[in-house]
Design a protein around this motif. Sequence first.
Motif, PDB file in Angstrom:
ATOM      1  N   ARG A 181       0.754  -1.158   0.006  1.00 22.41           N
ATOM      2  CA  ARG A 181       0.012  -0.050   0.196  1.00 22.41           C
ATOM      3  C   ARG A 181       0.675   1.357  -0.058  1.00 22.41           C
ATOM      4  N   ARG A 188       7.814  -7.230  -5.860  1.00 23.33           N
ATOM      5  CA  ARG A 188       7.893  -8.127  -5.029  1.00 23.33           C
ATOM      6  C   ARG A 188       9.152  -8.521  -4.476  1.00 23.33           C
ATOM      7  N   ARG A 247      -0.204 -12.425   2.059  1.00 17.49           N
ATOM      8  CA  ARG A 247      -0.725 -13.007   0.883  1.00 17.49           C
ATOM      9  C   ARG A 247       0.218 -14.517   0.680  1.00 17.49           C
ATOM     10  N   ARG A 285      -9.668  -7.477  -6.531  1.00 12.77           N
ATOM     11  CA  ARG A 285      -8.499  -7.849  -5.702  1.00 12.77           C
ATOM     12  C   ARG A 285      -8.244  -9.186  -5.811  1.00 12.77           C
ATOM     13  N   ASP A 345      -5.109 -11.013  -7.085  1.00  9.86           N
ATOM     14  CA  ASP A 345      -4.124 -11.765  -6.132  1.00  9.86           C
ATOM     15  C   ASP A 345      -4.157 -13.180  -6.255  1.00  9.86           C
ATOM     16  N   ARG A 366      -2.445 -14.129 -10.246  1.00  3.70           N
ATOM     17  CA  ARG A 366      -0.973 -13.388 -10.944  1.00  3.70           C
ATOM     18  C   ARG A 366      -0.019 -14.610 -10.801  1.00  3.70           C
TER      19      ARG A 366
HETATM   20  O1   DC Z   1      -3.498  -7.036   3.213  1.00  2.00           O
HETATM   21  P1   DC Z   1      -3.884  -5.946   2.460  1.00  2.00           P
HETATM   22  O2   DC Z   1      -5.405  -5.589   2.245  1.00  2.00           O
HETATM   23  O3   DC Z   1      -3.421  -4.577   3.150  1.00  2.00           O
HETATM   24  O4   DC Z   1      -3.070  -6.091   1.093  1.00  2.00           O
HETATM   25  C1   DC Z   1      -3.132  -5.095   0.066  1.00  2.00           C
HETATM   26  C2   DC Z   1      -2.601  -5.669  -1.279  1.00  2.00           C
HETATM   27  O5   DC Z   1      -1.114  -5.940  -1.196  1.00  2.00           O
HETATM   28  C3   DC Z   1      -3.296  -6.998  -1.777  1.00  2.00           C
HETATM   29  O6   DC Z   1      -4.383  -6.652  -2.545  1.00  2.00           O
HETATM   30  C4   DC Z   1      -2.134  -7.714  -2.422  1.00  2.00           C
HETATM   31  C5   DC Z   1      -0.853  -7.253  -1.708  1.00  2.00           C
HETATM   32  N1   DC Z   1      -0.070  -8.134  -0.954  1.00  2.00           N
HETATM   33  C6   DC Z   1       0.467  -9.005  -1.455  1.00  2.00           C
HETATM   34  O7   DC Z   1       0.579  -9.180  -2.838  1.00  2.00           O
HETATM   35  N2   DC Z   1       1.206  -9.779  -0.871  1.00  2.00           N
HETATM   36  C7   DC Z   1       1.187  -9.533   0.738  1.00  2.00           C
HETATM   37  N3   DC Z   1       2.064 -10.341   1.248  1.00  2.00           N
HETATM   38  C8   DC Z   1       0.479  -8.805   1.014  1.00  2.00           C
HETATM   39  C9   DC Z   1      -0.364  -7.872   0.369  1.00  2.00           C
END
Ligand code: DC
Length: 221
Positions: free
Chosen positions: A43, A108, A129, A179, A183, A186
């Motif tokens: 974010r 990432r 995630r 989202r 998520d 991908r």
């Molecule tokens: O948990 P969150 O809603 O704050 O995460 C925001 C975005 O960040 C989520 O849509 C995907 C990404 N994200 C990710 O790809 N890998 C993570 N470990 C945490 C979040």
Amino acid sequence: MQHDANAPVVTIDGPGGSGKGTLSSLVAAELGWHLLDSGALYRIVAAMARRQAIDLTDEKSLVAMIPNLQIAFDGDRVDVNGDDLSDEIRTGEAGVAASQVAALPEVRDSILTLQKSFQRAPGLVADGRDMGTVVFPQAATKIFLDASAEVRANRRYKQLKNKGLSVNLRDLLEQIQERDARDRGRAVAPLKPAADALIIDSTQMTIEEVLQMIMAEVSKG
Ligand code: DC
């Protein structure tokens, strides 16, 4: 505090609104361990890109920006390069933008070392995630928290309302579904449970019930 590769880790992964954030804070408080809110990092990258007029698809510029971010967490507050971004990163739009930058492999990669540095004694609760699949695959306890999209949208709605933000439930549900699709779909580090994760569907559960289930799993080690 020093990075400690031997410090125990509990990973709590799942889709947005599954209760991960709340549960991770509660588990960290109960254990007296550190907390990593990895979603906040994505974010922050998206919010800072917006401030610096960097396109969310411009992977090279995003990657170049990341080492210059001085991030300081303090409970719910987060400061980046001296600016308070706490509310700015919590909107639905910021979540969608975060999921866009999070789909970029080099972004990432540059966040990976930063995430690993949060592993410190006496232990770490890592919320995200791909905490159990990619960042801390050696973690002794892995949880995957899920819930229906409707229940998750409702929970987010209440959370944001409580913070005094103006929100629309239908928009939130759409954002959550958008989202989720990105998520889970991908190519790099998609949202999915680790093979050795305990999967908890919290649709019909209270926070207290989920907390007890997680603590029981943690005590098994
Ligand atoms: O948990 P969150 O809603 O704050 O995460 C925001 C975005 O960040 C989520 O849509 C995907 C990404 N994200 C990710 O790809 N890998 C993570 N470990 C945490 C979040």
